[in-house]
Design an enzyme around this catalytic site. Structure first.
Site, mmCIF file in Angstrom:
data_model
loop_
_atom_site.group_PDB
_atom_site.id
_atom_site.type_symbol
_atom_site.label_atom_id
_atom_site.label_comp_id
_atom_site.label_asym_id
_atom_site.label_seq_id
_atom_site.Cartn_x
_atom_site.Cartn_y
_atom_site.Cartn_z
ATOM 1 N N SER A 60 0.846 -1.124 0.120
ATOM 2 C CA SER A 60 0.111 -0.097 0.125
ATOM 3 C C SER A 60 0.916 1.407 0.019
ATOM 4 C CB SER A 60 -0.754 0.011 1.179
ATOM 5 O OG SER A 60 -0.221 -0.201 2.358
ATOM 6 N N ASP A 91 -2.758 8.479 8.075
ATOM 7 C CA ASP A 91 -3.838 7.404 8.781
ATOM 8 C C ASP A 91 -2.938 6.779 9.815
ATOM 9 O OD1 ASP A 91 -2.491 5.436 7.486
ATOM 10 O OD2 ASP A 91 -4.336 5.195 5.790
ATOM 11 N N HIS A 104 0.153 5.033 7.420
ATOM 12 C CA HIS A 104 0.627 5.596 6.117
ATOM 13 C C HIS A 104 1.118 7.103 6.287
ATOM 14 C CE1 HIS A 104 -2.306 2.458 4.494
ATOM 15 N NE2 HIS A 104 -1.003 2.047 3.904
#
Length: 361
Positions: free
Chosen positions: A46, A336, A339
């Protein structure tokens, strides 16, 4: 010479090659002499995913909805796990190749995009095949399949010889490991009953080496492998394991460091045994940890919480339009609970590239 005698396929290839040259953007990083990079190709999780998970209905590892993309072009959520650009984009930008690195599964992907690079990364994936299976992400073997298809398409555009040249001279980046350690090993305990950390990190490195050799066999030569980050210091792990004061979870960081040491040695071994290989270990752990610990020195005000929601546990589908976000994400190290923000990536990417680019020559 009568231009009408030139085959249309040759004309198309010439036009595409010229387009590849003309589309270069102005990069900030000074390239070493004799280093020309035609494209950037990215595999991973991600941190690098630019939207490949968007249409994967089986995974929760997606973010093609607000507030993700809040600071992206037009405020559009594209499937990037952050408030704006991610390292895939910034590396392509800094190298002067293009402003954004599109996801290979982007429905709007154009043939010209293939010439300068695409992203195969999938949020939730890992070196351990079980990691991708648990997250229903695109595994590294699945990303290899995407790469093979990409090569066939590229050959159709510019021919086999030019394709080999592009693959051999492109910078190929790989970012994996975080999900293996944090999710598969510690959080789900799926591997903890089978392995201790030393043997599990051996499994990770063995799987990683097999992947590197496979993309090498397909034509990649300049392969940059980013280290695992200080996983124990992301807000989620601090909340779950850090106690009342939310300290970093050192057992996660210790596992990451052990993996990184083994990974660096494995890459050195592959370089010795694979002709013309330029497999470069890129240390992200140390500079990111410095930003997290000494966040005020970098202009940030909050280093242990994300901007989305409470900033302590929200990520992916749990960071959604129902959550409030901080007023100024520029104050935060993290977007978040997993990340970093685009501002952090912008502080990390240029010095890392400047430090390691010469090793790709």
């Amino acid at each position: 010479m009568d231009r009408s005698l030139i085959p249309s396929s040759v004309v198309l290839r010439l036009m595409l090659v010229l387009t590849m040259v003309c589309w270069k953007t102005k990069g900030a990083v000074e390239l070493p002499p004799n280093l020309w990079v035609p494209a950037v190709l990215v595999f991973g999780d991600s941190i690098m995913d630019t939207g490949n998970n968007n249409n994967n209905t089986q995974t929760l590892a997606k973010c093609n909805f607000p507030p993700y993309g809040r600071d992206f072009q037009g405020g559009i959520p594209t499937g990037r796990f952050g408030n704006g650009k991610v390292p895939s984009d910034l590396i392509a930008e800094e190298l002067g190749i293009k402003d954004l690195l599109p996801a290979y599964f982007d429905p709007n992907l154009q043939p010209n995009d293939l010439l300068t690079g695409v992203c195969f990364a999938s949020g939730g994936s890992g070196y351990d095949p079980l990691t991708s299976k648990m997250a229903t992400a695109i595994s590294l073997s699945g990303q290899i399949d995407m790469f093979r298809e990409y090569i066939r398409k590229l050959e159709g555009l510019v021919g086999e010889d030019r394709t080999k040249f592009i693959l051999a001279n492109s910078i190929v980046l790989v970012v994996e490991g975080s999900n293996d350690i944090s999710n598969t090993y510690f959080l789900s305990h799926a591997r903890e009953v089978q392995y201790d950390i030393p043997t599990y990190t051996d499994l990770m490195v063995s799987s990683a080496a097999s992947f590197f050799k496979e993309i090498y066999q397909l034509g990649a030569r300049r392969i940059g492998v980013l280290s695992a980050p200080p996983i124990g210091c992301v807000p989620f792990q601090r909340t779950i394991l850090g106690g009342i004061v939310r300290k970093c979870a050192e057992k996660y960081n210790d596992a990451a460091k052990l993996f990184n040491d083994k990974l660096e040695k494995e890459l050195a071994s592959l370089n010795r045994n694979l002709p013309n290989a330029r497999m470069v270990y890129l240390d992200v752990y140390s500079p990111l940890l410095d930003i997290i610990v000494n966040y005020q020195n970098y202009g940030f005000k909050v280093g242990d919480r994300g901007c989305c929601g409470t900033g302590k546990i929200e990520s992916a589908v749990f960071c959604n339009p129902l959550d409030t976000t901080c007023q100024n994400v520029g104050d935060y190290v993290f977007w978040d609970s997993f990340h970093p923000s685009e501002n952090v990536y912008r502080k990390l990417v240029p010095p890392i590239l400047q430090k390691y680019l010469y090793q790709f020559i």
